[in-house]
Write an enzyme that holds these catalytic residues in place. Structure first.
Site, PDB file in Angstrom:
ATOM      1  N   ASN A   1      47.584  33.091  40.104  1.00 30.78           N
ATOM      2  CA  ASN A   1      46.776  32.927  38.889  1.00 30.78           C
ATOM      3  C   ASN A   1      47.122  34.069  37.924  1.00 30.78           C
ATOM      4  OD1 ASN A   1      44.751  32.728  36.973  1.00 30.78           O
ATOM      5  ND2 ASN A   1      43.081  33.284  38.366  1.00 30.78           N
TER       6      ASN A   1
ATOM      7  N   LYS B   1      46.145  34.548  34.951  1.00 26.55           N
ATOM      8  CA  LYS B   1      45.050  34.876  34.028  1.00 26.55           C
ATOM      9  C   LYS B   1      45.605  35.041  32.597  1.00 26.55           C
ATOM     10  CE  LYS B   1      42.623  36.820  37.918  1.00 26.55           C
ATOM     11  NZ  LYS B   1      41.615  37.704  38.440  1.00 26.55           N
TER      12      LYS B   1
ATOM     13  N   HIS C   1      36.547  29.172  38.418  1.00 27.62           N
ATOM     14  CA  HIS C   1      36.970  30.539  38.754  1.00 27.62           C
ATOM     15  C   HIS C   1      35.854  31.505  38.370  1.00 27.62           C
ATOM     16  CE1 HIS C   1      38.986  34.403  38.515  1.00 27.62           C
ATOM     17  NE2 HIS C   1      39.809  33.918  39.412  1.00 27.62           N
TER      18      HIS C   1
ATOM     19  N   GLU D   1      35.774  34.227  36.876  1.00 30.39           N
ATOM     20  CA  GLU D   1      35.779  34.744  35.494  1.00 30.39           C
ATOM     21  C   GLU D   1      35.238  33.696  34.517  1.00 30.39           C
ATOM     22  OE1 GLU D   1      39.824  36.082  35.719  1.00 30.39           O
ATOM     23  OE2 GLU D   1      39.135  37.595  37.141  1.00 30.39           O
TER      24      GLU D   1
ATOM     25  N   GLU E   1      36.525  32.915  46.928  1.00 24.75           N
ATOM     26  CA  GLU E   1      36.824  34.162  46.231  1.00 24.75           C
ATOM     27  C   GLU E   1      35.537  34.960  46.030  1.00 24.75           C
ATOM     28  OE1 GLU E   1      40.767  34.034  43.959  1.00 24.75           O
ATOM     29  OE2 GLU E   1      39.220  33.327  42.624  1.00 24.75           O
TER      30      GLU E   1
ATOM     31  N   GLY F   1      40.113  41.489  41.772  1.00 22.20           N
ATOM     32  CA  GLY F   1      40.648  42.540  40.905  1.00 22.20           C
ATOM     33  C   GLY F   1      40.081  43.905  41.215  1.00 22.20           C
TER      34      GLY F   1
ATOM     35  N   SER G   1      41.876  40.438  45.816  1.00 19.75           N
ATOM     36  CA  SER G   1      42.628  41.638  46.226  1.00 19.75           C
ATOM     37  C   SER G   1      43.665  41.361  47.321  1.00 19.75           C
ATOM     38  CB  SER G   1      41.676  42.756  46.694  1.00 19.75           C
ATOM     39  OG  SER G   1      40.802  43.129  45.660  1.00 19.75           O
TER      40      SER G   1
END
Ligand code: PGA
Length: 247
Positions: free
Chosen positions: A7, A9, A93, A95, A164, A170, A206
């Site tokens: 991904n 992003k 996702h 985010e 996730e 991240g 991660s």
């Protein structure tokens, strides 16, 4: 089969994406036991495909609209991504949920749009740090699964789940593989309530070349969804090789 999904992003612009694709092609990482898919920005989708499409790499959308067409300024539909050569689309996702405010209801609408466009959704679920600290991980996952999948008509090979944990994304703070194993087992059991076939469940948060083998060796982990370590060839190529050497 193990899946490695990258991904990107909003990290790479078009030129950077094409440079990555050319470097990736040189690595010759194609393997019949591994499905690699890249999720570039929408603007780089076509140019990256031109470089990698014949190299066994698949493509996916990072986000899409829930409507197929119409007056939705700034949006791109699942159908348009399908027409642009995608096989997959990320849905929900963290985010999109936490930065852009997508609710479980939005996630459900997008999931339906993705399925009806003929793309395979990669439904992302995961608990926040607060959920985890309050012992609500399984409660959160159960709710996200129920609101996404209740009454949805999809077969097991036409949907993928990505676990996730929000606190691991991240953050250089991966979920311990034994915890991921436990949670993936729980997710697979929950999924049986909605889908009769086995559904692939990926781990994300991660993941890097050093820790990926510990995940993909687990029977409950069908692959990984990788953010930060997928945008530099020096990180992504060793990650793919690590998977190849461990399955
Ligand atoms: P990360 O991101 O690998 O940088 O933690 C994963 C993701 O957001 O899919």
């Amino acid at each position: 089969m193990k899946y490695i999904f990258g991904n990107w992003k909003m990290y790479l612009n078009n030129d950077e994406s094409v440079t990555f694709a050319k470097e990736f092609k040189k690595e010759k990482l194609k393997d019949k036991n591994i499905e690699i898919a890249i999720f570039p920005t929408a603007l780089a989708m076509i140019s990256v495909q031109k470089v990698l499409k014949k190299n066994g790499v698949e493509f996916g959308a990072q986000n899409c609209a829930w409507a197929p067409k119409g007056a939705y300024t700034g949006a791109i539909s699942a159908l348009m991504f399908k027409e642009a050569g995608c096989k997959y689309a990320l849905v929900g996702h963290s985010e999109r949920r936490h930065v852009f405010g997508n609710s479980n209801e939005d996630v459900r609408k997008k999931l339906e749009a993705v399925v009806s466009a003929g793309l395979i959704p990669v439904l992302c679920i995961g608990e926040t740090k607060e959920d985890k600290d309050n012992d609500k991980t399984k409660y959160r996952l159960k709710k996200q699964i129920m609101e996404a999948l209740g009454g949805l008509n999809v077969s097991g090979n036409r949907i993928i789940i990505a676990y996730e944990p929000v606190w691991a994304i991240g953050a250089n703070n991966p979920c311990h593989p034994s915890d991921a194993d436990d949670i993936h087992g729980f997710i697979k059991e929950e999924l049986k309530k909605y889908i009769k076939e086995d559904v692939a469940v990926l781990y994300g948060g991660s993941v890097n070349a050093d820790n990926v083998a510990a995940y993909v060796k687990l029977e409950t982990v069908d692959g990984v969804l990788v953010g930060g370590a997928s945008i530099k060839i020096g990180a992504f190529a060793p990650l793919v090789k690590a998977v190849r050497n461990s399955i």
